[in-house]
Design a protein around this motif. Structure first.
Motif, PDB file in Angstrom:
ATOM      1  N   VAL A   1     -33.110 -11.034  24.524  1.00 48.09           N
ATOM      2  CA  VAL A   1     -33.576 -10.707  23.172  1.00 48.09           C
ATOM      3  C   VAL A   1     -34.881  -9.922  23.223  1.00 48.09           C
ATOM      4  O   VAL A   1     -35.121  -9.034  22.408  1.00 48.09           O
TER       5      VAL A   1
ATOM      6  N   LEU B   1     -35.018 -15.214  18.061  1.00 45.21           N
ATOM      7  CA  LEU B   1     -35.309 -13.940  17.388  1.00 45.21           C
ATOM      8  C   LEU B   1     -36.545 -14.036  16.501  1.00 45.21           C
ATOM      9  O   LEU B   1     -37.255 -13.046  16.319  1.00 45.21           O
TER      10      LEU B   1
ATOM     11  N   TYR C   1     -33.810  -5.430  16.710  1.00 41.15           N
ATOM     12  CA  TYR C   1     -32.976  -5.921  17.806  1.00 41.15           C
ATOM     13  C   TYR C   1     -31.531  -5.491  17.589  1.00 41.15           C
ATOM     14  O   TYR C   1     -30.984  -5.641  16.497  1.00 41.15           O
TER      15      TYR C   1
END
Length: 291
Positions: free
Chosen positions: A165, A136, A225
């Protein structure tokens, strides 16, 4: 599965682009230089009459997996040339998951001078229980951080997690393994335009191509996200990416397709039985009314 590096404005051949929307490596580096020129003495980007919080530099996360070592990859990312390439594209941090070769990697990094590192902060560890956190950190988000990249061995688990992701991805096949499945996967992902196929000895070129895709896909300005719901609904468990990976394993693909056919046949049979029961019930009701 679209996540910027996954074909949003990307080049189908993975190495070149054409048309009015294409951005050369030289242009990418010039954009970075212009940003540096806007920095004040304390390193904060300045804008006329517009206060702006400086974003962190780009991050590169290298992972070799938890089982087999990958010394060739670790050796290349611990060179002055690779650090220079990262610095030219605005990276400030290099994190490396080394597996069983952490001590050897740390020794190579210790031999690098400050000039060799070109301002790149290098951190390493053997293993991690929170791979997603490192991934991330390489995903761009508007107003939070610019996009970096993940450089991964060709393990399907890691590759799937990075693509899920939405972080830019470079896949490097480990040539020391017994088969070519990692190479087949890397080539397939590049053909699908969802990742860059990196090669030992030319990772700097892969970083250049990722820089182009970041600009073309506006990956520095993605929304926050949102992790997928869990458990995943049964209808969503076999994804396009799953089938794409299975194309590298023909026997397993044939088995999965056979299972899918059996499941569909079972569902069709159950539906036919239900319809037959409904017809029979209606006929019985009709006879009862006549009596």
């Amino acid at each position: 599965m679209v996540n910027g590096v996954n074909g949003v404005g990307g080049c189908s051949d993975g190495g070149s682009s054409s048309g009015s929307n294409s951005v050369s490596v030289t242009q990418a580096r010039e954009l970075k230089r212009r940003r540096v020129d806007l920095l004040s003495d304390d390193g904060v980007e300045t804008h006329q009459n517009t206060p702006q919080t400086a974003l962190p530099g780009r991050r590169c996360f290298v992972t070799v997996g938890a089982t087999a070592g990958f010394r060739a990859l670790l050796d290349e990312v611990s060179t002055a040339g690779f650090c220079l390439c990262l610095a030219e594209h605005g990276y400030t941090t290099l994190e490396v998951q080394c597996g069983p070769d952490e001590a050897a990697f740390a020794e190579r990094v210790a031999r690098l001078s400050d000039d060799d590192k070109h301002g790149i902060a290098i951190r390493s560890f053997g293993y991690t229980g929170n791979m997603q956190a490192h991934i991330l950190n390489c995903r761009g988000q508007a107003g939070v951080r610019p996009a970096g990249c993940v450089i991964s061995h060709g393990g399907t688990g890691t590759v799937g997690e990075v693509l899920g992701v939405g972080a830019p991805l470079i896949v490097v096949a480990n040539p020391t393994l017994m088969d070519n499945h990692q190479l087949e996967l890397a080539e397939s992902l590049e053909e699908q335009n969802v990742a860059v196929h990196g090669r030992i000895g030319s990772l700097a070129a892969a970083i250049d191509r990722v820089a182009e895709r970041i600009i073309q896909g506006t990956l520095d300005a993605l929304p926050p996200y949102c992790p997928p719901s869990f458990p995943v609904p049964a209808t969503d468990r076999i994804t396009l990416f799953d089938w794409m990976v299975l194309t590298c394993y023909p026997d397993e693909l044939a088995a999965q397709m056979h299972i899918a056919d059996l499941d569909q046949a079972e569902a069709d049979f159950a539906q036919q039985q239900q319809q037959a029961q409904q017809v029979s019930s209606q006929e019985n009701n009709g006879l009862a009314q006549l009596d």
